[in-house]
Design a protein around this motif. Structure first.
Motif, PDB file in Angstrom:
ATOM      1  N   CYS A   1     -82.373  -0.153 -72.320  1.00  0.00           N
ATOM      2  CA  CYS A   1     -82.433  -1.434 -73.462  1.00  0.00           C
ATOM      3  C   CYS A   1     -82.990  -0.902 -74.568  1.00  0.00           C
ATOM      4  O   CYS A   1     -84.105  -1.172 -74.203  1.00  0.00           O
ATOM      5  CB  CYS A   1     -82.357  -2.234 -72.452  1.00  0.00           C
ATOM      6  N   ASN A   2     -82.608  -0.995 -75.333  1.00  0.00           N
ATOM      7  CA  ASN A   2     -82.994  -0.697 -77.071  1.00  0.00           C
ATOM      8  C   ASN A   2     -83.597  -2.249 -77.633  1.00  0.00           C
ATOM      9  O   ASN A   2     -83.914  -2.389 -78.608  1.00  0.00           O
ATOM     10  CB  ASN A   2     -82.893   0.047 -77.580  1.00  0.00           C
ATOM     11  N   ASP A   3     -82.997  -3.557 -77.380  1.00  0.00           N
ATOM     12  CA  ASP A   3     -82.443  -4.198 -77.805  1.00  0.00           C
ATOM     13  C   ASP A   3     -84.061  -5.289 -77.490  1.00  0.00           C
ATOM     14  O   ASP A   3     -84.142  -6.160 -77.964  1.00  0.00           O
ATOM     15  CB  ASP A   3     -81.283  -5.522 -76.883  1.00  0.00           C
ATOM     16  N   CYS A   4     -84.904  -5.014 -76.861  1.00  0.00           N
ATOM     17  CA  CYS A   4     -85.847  -5.789 -76.346  1.00  0.00           C
ATOM     18  C   CYS A   4     -86.992  -4.814 -77.326  1.00  0.00           C
ATOM     19  O   CYS A   4     -86.799  -4.355 -78.347  1.00  0.00           O
ATOM     20  CB  CYS A   4     -86.085  -5.493 -74.768  1.00  0.00           C
ATOM     21  N   ASP A   5     -88.858  -5.091 -77.593  1.00  0.00           N
ATOM     22  CA  ASP A   5     -89.079  -5.026 -78.237  1.00  0.00           C
ATOM     23  C   ASP A   5     -90.235  -4.007 -78.097  1.00  0.00           C
ATOM     24  O   ASP A   5     -89.749  -2.803 -78.833  1.00  0.00           O
ATOM     25  CB  ASP A   5     -90.245  -6.588 -77.917  1.00  0.00           C
ATOM     26  N   GLU A   6     -89.828  -4.146 -76.207  1.00  0.00           N
ATOM     27  CA  GLU A   6     -90.037  -2.659 -75.935  1.00  0.00           C
ATOM     28  C   GLU A   6     -88.921  -2.686 -74.741  1.00  0.00           C
ATOM     29  O   GLU A   6     -88.700  -2.693 -73.996  1.00  0.00           O
ATOM     30  CB  GLU A   6     -91.397  -3.153 -75.079  1.00  0.00           C
ATOM     31  N   ALA A   7     -88.402  -1.402 -75.232  1.00  0.00           N
ATOM     32  CA  ALA A   7     -87.798  -0.591 -74.647  1.00  0.00           C
ATOM     33  C   ALA A   7     -87.998   0.041 -73.273  1.00  0.00           C
ATOM     34  O   ALA A   7     -88.602   0.281 -72.655  1.00  0.00           O
ATOM     35  CB  ALA A   7     -86.948   1.093 -75.008  1.00  0.00           C
ATOM     36  N   HIS A   8     -86.586  -0.228 -72.021  1.00  0.00           N
ATOM     37  CA  HIS A   8     -86.953  -0.263 -70.890  1.00  0.00           C
ATOM     38  C   HIS A   8     -85.694   0.214 -70.110  1.00  0.00           C
ATOM     39  O   HIS A   8     -84.234  -0.191 -70.781  1.00  0.00           O
ATOM     40  CB  HIS A   8     -87.060  -2.155 -70.529  1.00  0.00           C
ATOM     41  N   ALA A   9     -85.930   0.155 -68.980  1.00  0.00           N
ATOM     42  CA  ALA A   9     -84.939   0.483 -68.332  1.00  0.00           C
ATOM     43  C   ALA A   9     -84.192  -0.560 -67.492  1.00  0.00           C
ATOM     44  O   ALA A   9     -84.599  -1.570 -66.815  1.00  0.00           O
ATOM     45  CB  ALA A   9     -84.734   2.191 -66.609  1.00  0.00           C
ATOM     46  N   ALA A  10     -82.679  -0.703 -67.463  1.00  0.00           N
ATOM     47  CA  ALA A  10     -82.204  -1.470 -67.174  1.00  0.00           C
ATOM     48  C   ALA A  10     -80.964  -1.415 -65.674  1.00  0.00           C
ATOM     49  O   ALA A  10     -80.192  -0.284 -66.398  1.00  0.00           O
ATOM     50  CB  ALA A  10     -81.203  -2.695 -67.893  1.00  0.00           C
ATOM     51  N   PRO A  11     -80.345  -1.872 -65.000  1.00  0.00           N
ATOM     52  CA  PRO A  11     -79.832  -1.762 -63.616  1.00  0.00           C
ATOM     53  C   PRO A  11     -78.267  -2.096 -64.343  1.00  0.00           C
ATOM     54  O   PRO A  11     -77.667  -2.897 -65.144  1.00  0.00           O
ATOM     55  CB  PRO A  11     -79.842  -2.358 -62.746  1.00  0.00           C
TER      56      PRO A  11
END
Length: 272
Positions: free
Chosen positions: A48-58
């Protein structure tokens, strides 16, 4: 990038890969068409690149749509193509490597864990055993392979094919898949770019006689066609293509006979 170089990248990932990451690569289509990689449902997660910090999303499925769950934005819908997963087919790869040689003793399942036996190849100096192990980069990789080989009958000549890394292991030579073979994008057949006997250091017998006057020129054409993926698996058809290319490259020289070309071609292939 050649299809087999791309296949190596996918194998090294060690599991499901995002098809969208490879679709623009021209080598991906023949891999998928000929079964070297296969569709395997959807990815377990995406970034997920929509948040301030990219993170893995199920990845999930909601209201007839695929997407991912983000703690900040909730469910974000994606096209099915963006979550399509693919997996390399190791069994098919081993089958194609087996078919590209005059091997025997093919094993239909891994010797142990990730190590496959491609088969055995007879030479005048003894038997060459061919294996596939996805990576040989670390001491842990080497220990895993050596443990698998300890279950096999000892052989003086062993060649380990990998997708990445050529770390030397005891009593064996290693070679990367894309350095060893080329994929015919039309037929899906593999052809070897080098003879396994040369790779493991099997001594050649000197049969004497005068060297062929066309030897060097034919060797260059044969090698170039293999590396570019243009080589045909059928000796007669490939011989005719080589003859035409020889006449183009050396218009002032007397062209070799088709039988001479076919003899050189057979010698360049592992089954010769």
């Amino acid at each position: 990038m050649t299809p087999l170089a791309l296949l190596c990248e996918i194998i090294v990932l060690g599991g499901k890969a995002a098809a969208v990451s490879f679709r623009d690569n021209p080598g991906f289509a023949p891999l998928l068409r000929h079964g070297f990689v296969r569709e395997a449902g959807v990815l377990a997660s995406v970034v997920c690149n929509d948040c301030d910090e990219a993170h893995a999303a199920p990845v999930g499925f909601e209201d007839g749509r695929y997407g991912y769950y983000c703690p900040e934005f909730g469910f974000v819908a994606l096209d099915r193509a963006n979550v399509q997963a693919v997996l390399p087919d190791s069994r098919l790869l081993i089958d194609r490597l087996f078919e590209a040689t005059d091997c025997k003793r093919r094993k239909q399942t891994p010797v142990h864990d990730r190590t496959w036996r491609i088969g055995s190849l007879e030479t005048d100096a003894g038997e060459i055993m061919l294996y596939f192990h996805p990576q040989l980069q670390t001491e842990e990789d080497a220990r895993e392979l050596e443990h698998a080989l300890s279950r096999e009958v000892r052989s003086r000549w062993r060649l380990i094919v990998t997708a990445i890394g050529t770390l030397r292991v005891a009593e064996a030579q290693t070679v990367r898949l894309d350095d060893l073979a080329a994929l015919d994008a039309e037929t899906g057949a593999l052809s070897f770019l080098a003879q396994t006997a040369d790779l493991v250091g099997v001594p050649r017998k000197n049969k004497g006689g005068r060297p062929s006057e066309h030897g060097a020129a034919l060797a260059a054409i044969i090698s170039d066609r293999k590396k570019s993926g243009r080589a045909l698996p059928v000796v007669n058809g490939e011989g005719k293509e080589i003859l035409a290319e020889f006449k183009t490259r050396h218009p002032l020289e007397r062209a070799p006979s088709l039988e001479t070309i076919k003899r050189h071609l057979r010698k360049s292939r592992p089954s010769s």
